[in-house]
Structure formats: structure tokens, C-alpha cells
Write a protein that holds these residues in place. Structure first.
Motif, PDB file in Angstrom:
ATOM      1  N   ARG A 250       4.049 -11.686  -9.844  1.00  0.00           N
ATOM      2  CA  ARG A 250       3.932 -10.348 -10.431  1.00  0.00           C
ATOM      3  C   ARG A 250       2.491 -10.040 -10.802  1.00  0.00           C
ATOM      4  N   GLU A 251       1.741 -11.053 -11.188  1.00  0.00           N
ATOM      5  CA  GLU A 251       0.318 -10.856 -11.473  1.00  0.00           C
ATOM      6  C   GLU A 251      -0.453 -10.562 -10.189  1.00  0.00           C
ATOM      7  N   LEU A 252      -0.077 -11.238  -9.107  1.00  0.00           N
ATOM      8  CA  LEU A 252      -0.768 -11.065  -7.835  1.00  0.00           C
ATOM      9  C   LEU A 252      -0.443  -9.729  -7.177  1.00  0.00           C
ATOM     10  N   ALA A 253       0.759  -9.225  -7.396  1.00  0.00           N
ATOM     11  CA  ALA A 253       1.187  -7.974  -6.737  1.00  0.00           C
ATOM     12  C   ALA A 253       1.824  -7.047  -7.766  1.00  0.00           C
ATOM     13  N   PRO A 254       1.037  -6.500  -8.692  1.00  0.00           N
ATOM     14  CA  PRO A 254       1.610  -5.650  -9.739  1.00  0.00           C
ATOM     15  C   PRO A 254       2.242  -4.372  -9.209  1.00  0.00           C
ATOM     16  N   GLU A 255       1.884  -3.981  -7.988  1.00  0.00           N
ATOM     17  CA  GLU A 255       2.463  -2.757  -7.421  1.00  0.00           C
ATOM     18  C   GLU A 255       3.883  -2.990  -6.903  1.00  0.00           C
ATOM     19  N   CYS A 256       4.281  -4.246  -6.753  1.00  0.00           N
ATOM     20  CA  CYS A 256       5.617  -4.570  -6.257  1.00  0.00           C
ATOM     21  C   CYS A 256       6.606  -4.704  -7.413  1.00  0.00           C
TER      22      CYS A 256
ATOM     23  N   SER B  29      13.756 -18.882   6.247  1.00  0.00           N
ATOM     24  CA  SER B  29      12.410 -19.447   6.191  1.00  0.00           C
ATOM     25  C   SER B  29      12.282 -20.209   4.877  1.00  0.00           C
ATOM     26  N   VAL B  30      11.552 -21.320   4.915  1.00  0.00           N
ATOM     27  CA  VAL B  30      11.481 -22.220   3.763  1.00  0.00           C
ATOM     28  C   VAL B  30      10.033 -22.597   3.492  1.00  0.00           C
ATOM     29  N   GLN B  31       9.639 -22.562   2.227  1.00  0.00           N
ATOM     30  CA  GLN B  31       8.319 -23.034   1.816  1.00  0.00           C
ATOM     31  C   GLN B  31       8.473 -23.998   0.648  1.00  0.00           C
ATOM     32  N   PRO B  32       7.980 -25.230   0.778  1.00  0.00           N
ATOM     33  CA  PRO B  32       8.052 -26.180  -0.338  1.00  0.00           C
ATOM     34  C   PRO B  32       7.319 -25.645  -1.563  1.00  0.00           C
TER      35      PRO B  32
ATOM     36  N   LEU C  79      12.045 -11.365   7.407  1.00  0.00           N
ATOM     37  CA  LEU C  79      11.843 -10.432   6.301  1.00  0.00           C
ATOM     38  C   LEU C  79      10.351 -10.293   6.013  1.00  0.00           C
ATOM     39  N   HIS C  80       9.856  -9.072   6.090  1.00  0.00           N
ATOM     40  CA  HIS C  80       8.455  -8.786   5.787  1.00  0.00           C
ATOM     41  C   HIS C  80       8.397  -7.902   4.554  1.00  0.00           C
ATOM     42  N   HIS C  81       7.743  -8.383   3.515  1.00  0.00           N
ATOM     43  CA  HIS C  81       7.661  -7.645   2.251  1.00  0.00           C
ATOM     44  C   HIS C  81       6.470  -8.200   1.469  1.00  0.00           C
ATOM     45  N   PRO C  82       5.650  -7.323   0.880  1.00  0.00           N
ATOM     46  CA  PRO C  82       4.501  -7.828   0.114  1.00  0.00           C
ATOM     47  C   PRO C  82       4.910  -8.719  -1.050  1.00  0.00           C
TER      48      PRO C  82
ATOM     49  N   ASP D 247       5.156 -12.212   0.263  1.00  0.00           N
ATOM     50  CA  ASP D 247       3.802 -12.735   0.408  1.00  0.00           C
ATOM     51  C   ASP D 247       3.246 -13.195  -0.941  1.00  0.00           C
ATOM     52  N   ALA D 248       3.503 -12.402  -1.984  1.00  0.00           N
ATOM     53  CA  ALA D 248       3.010 -12.757  -3.323  1.00  0.00           C
ATOM     54  C   ALA D 248       3.687 -14.023  -3.841  1.00  0.00           C
TER      55      ALA D 248
END
Length: 332
Positions: A123-129, A170-173, A290-293, A296-297
Motif C-alpha cells: 500500500r505504501e508502494l502503490a497508494p493509488e491502488c 503464479s507463485v512467488q516465495p 492476472l495483470h494489475h498494479p 506488482d506492488a
């Protein structure tokens, strides 16, 4: 234009997004009335779109009876393609809309955990989301909701999911989470700073047995318990909310397997497990394509926190099943 080329049976079908959305809604709801309500269209219009799509593809997509709707083999085959096409279509529209992305639904399992820290950083990285937290129990349940499009992101042990389910994710450790034991304050082991696994031999410990939402967690516990002679506690009623969980656990009287960041409960203590340290492999999970900012954040936040806090460096000699270790080292 030569109509014979257009109408040729060998012409490749190019279903319109509207028809694919109609198909996806029915495939996920398995109910035409609910699917129509979800799309804000009349049921007759939805049925027409499904029939049109079936004609264009030359395949029957649903088996309809008076009692239920189910996918045919061709419908099952179309489902992942439809999701990928619509995800790409949505991403394209979002890229040129100039407006904010839709809210992202993020399941944290429970508040105050590692996942909550990742969300806070995102939320800090993408406050617009708008990253909307949900607090549901178990990745087994959350994964099915993600694939159905009712949830976007969750956290948990991805290696414990069925291969067919994991194939769509999709998986990210995120973190090798050290495990802990939650005990009533009156328990004989509550005064210890840490508890060796060997001390639990013959002890009955609760690890979500019987809760279909948390099968991945119970499976991990069962592997750990088998190695150290710990008994898996039988199922108890599914408790919703901290107060109910505390009441049910106190009534059952069994220690509870948890992780070191598990939120504190009144009247209970949390003690880390050692010799060796058993690990719970936490991953970030979202639907493939799924593509969404906001996603990414979350991925960036996970990576930043993992590096800063050493979350992805397992302690020497720690316990973790090989399948989990492989997934943590090689994201899918």
C-alpha cells in the motif's frame, strides 16, 4: 467479401469478449440465473450468447438439466483459454483507460501475520491502488476462489495444493516462516522459551484436521508429526473469529501448531519450535495471466521485505519437505 471464406468450417473461430464473459460467468457459477445477475443481463440474453458461442466454436460447452449445469469436456478445455483472453483484454483496456485500476481483493488468512506486513508495504508502494484485505482461512479454499475469479491474491503453502489447481496459479516465495506452538498459559511447557520437537513425542497437537479450507497446512503438519512421533489432534468444530477459536481450543485442550508471527490470543502463549526449526513455506499466489498494479506492488513488497529481513534464508538444518523446498527455490 467472399462469404464462402467466412463460412468455411475451417475458418478459425474468434469469439468476442462479451461471449467469453458470458461463458466464464456460467462456468464459474454453474447456474444461469446467478451468472445473469452477475453480468447484469437478462437470463434469456445470457442463454442466447452461450448458444452463439457454441455455434461459433462448433462445440457444446454445458450440460443443462433441470437440477444442475455442468461443463462438458469442451467447456473444460475452453475455460483456461477464456480466462487468459479476458485477462489480456482487461489489461489492455486498463492500460489505456487513464483511470484507476479496480480494487484488488487480497486474502491475508488472519491479521497481524507476515502477509499483513507485505500488504502494508504494498500500500505504501502503490497508494493509488485499492488493496482490499480479506481474512479467510486456508490457501486450499482461497486458491479455488482465485481460479473462480472471486478473489485475486492469497498467501500460503502452494506446494500443498493439488497439481491441477497449482497449474492455474503464479507463485512467488515470500518467507520461510519458523513454526511455533500455541499453548494455554497453564500448560506444563508454557514456561519454556522454546520447545524441542523431541519433547512433543506422544503429545497430541491440533493442526486444522477436518478443516477442508486448510488441507495444505494439515498435510504439512502431518509430515512433521510423523517424523517426531507427534499425534495429530482430531477435528474440532470450525471456529470463526478470535473469540470462538480461543474458546474451542481451550475446550479441546490441545496445543495448536502455528507460526512465530501468529497473532497473540488472551490466555495463551506462543513458543518457537526448535531442534530442528520446522518451517512453513509462505508464498504469494495469484491467478496466471492476472495483470494489475496491485499485484506488482505486492510482489515488489514481498521481495523488498524478504531481502531486508532475511525471510528467504532458511536457518541451518531447518526442517522442510523437499517438495516445498523445491518450490521455494524455483517459483512457478
Amino acid at each position: 467479401m467472399d462469404r464462402r471464406v467466412v463460412d468455411s468450417p475451417r475458418a478459425r473461430p474468434r469469439p468476442r469478449p462479451r461471449l467469453l464473459r458470458a461463458f466464464l460467468a456460467v462456468a464459474e457459477e454453474l447456474h444461469f440465473t446467478r451468472a445473469a445477475a452477475r453480468l447484469f443481463v437478462a437470463q434469456q440474453a445470457l442463454s442466447r450468447d452461450i448458444r452463439r458461442l457454441e455455434r461459433e466454436l462448433g462445440a457444446e460447452l454445458f450440460v443443462r438439466t433441470t437440477r444442475q449445469v455442468s461443463l462438458t469436456p469442451d467447456g473444460e478445455r475452453l475455460l483456461p483459454y477464456a480466462r487468459r483472453v479476458l485477462d489480456a483484454h482487461d489489461a489492455l483496456a486498463a492500460a489505456f483507460s487513464g483511470g484507476p485500476a479496480r480494487p484488488l481483493l487480497v486474502d491475508l488468512n488472519s491479521d497481524g501475520t507476515t502477509a499483513a506486513r507485505v500488504l502494508e508495504r504494498a500500500r505504501e508502494l502503490a497508494p493509488e491502488c485499492e488493496l482490499m484485505a480479506r481474512f479467510e482461512s486456508g490457501l486450499t479454499w482461497a486458491a479455488s476462489e482465485i481460479l473462480a475469479g472471486r478473489l485475486d491474491v492469497s498467501f500460503g503453502r502452494a506446494a500443498g495444493l493439488a497439481p491441477g489447481v497449482r497449474a492455474g496459479l503464479s507463485v512467488q516465495p515470500v518467507r520461510y516462516e519458523p513454526m511455533a506452538l500455541m499453548l494455554q498459559a497453564s500448560h506444563p511447557l508454557a514456561g519454556r522459551e522454546a520447545i524441542a520437537l523431541s519433547e512433543l513425542s506422544g503429545t497430541t497437537v491440533y493442526a486444522g484436521a477436518g478443516n477442508e479450507r486448510t488441507r495444505e497446512w494439515t498435510d504439512l503438519a502431518a509430515q512433521l508429526f510423523a517424523a517426531w512421533g507427534i499425534e495429530l489432534a482430531p477435528p474440532v468444530p470450525l471456529a470463526v473469529g478470535v473469540a470462538e477459536f480461543q474458546r474451542v481450543m481451550a475446550k479441546a485442550g490441545h496445543p495448536v501448531l502455528a507460526v512465530v508471527d501468529f497473532p497473540p490470543l488472551p490466555g495463551a502463549v506462543l513458543r518457537p519450535l526448535v531442534d530442528p526449526i520446522p518451517l512453513s513455506p509462505l508464498t504469494l499466489v495469484w491467478r496466471k495471466g492476472l495483470h494489475h498494479p496491485g499485484v506488482d506492488a505486492l510482489r515488489t513488497a514481498s521481495a523488498q521485505l524478504g531481502t531486508a529481513k532475511g525471510w528467504l534464508v532458511p536457518p541451518p538444518g531447518a526442517w522442510l519437505p523437499e517438495g516445498d523446498l523445491s518450490l521455494m527455490r524455483n517459483r512457478s
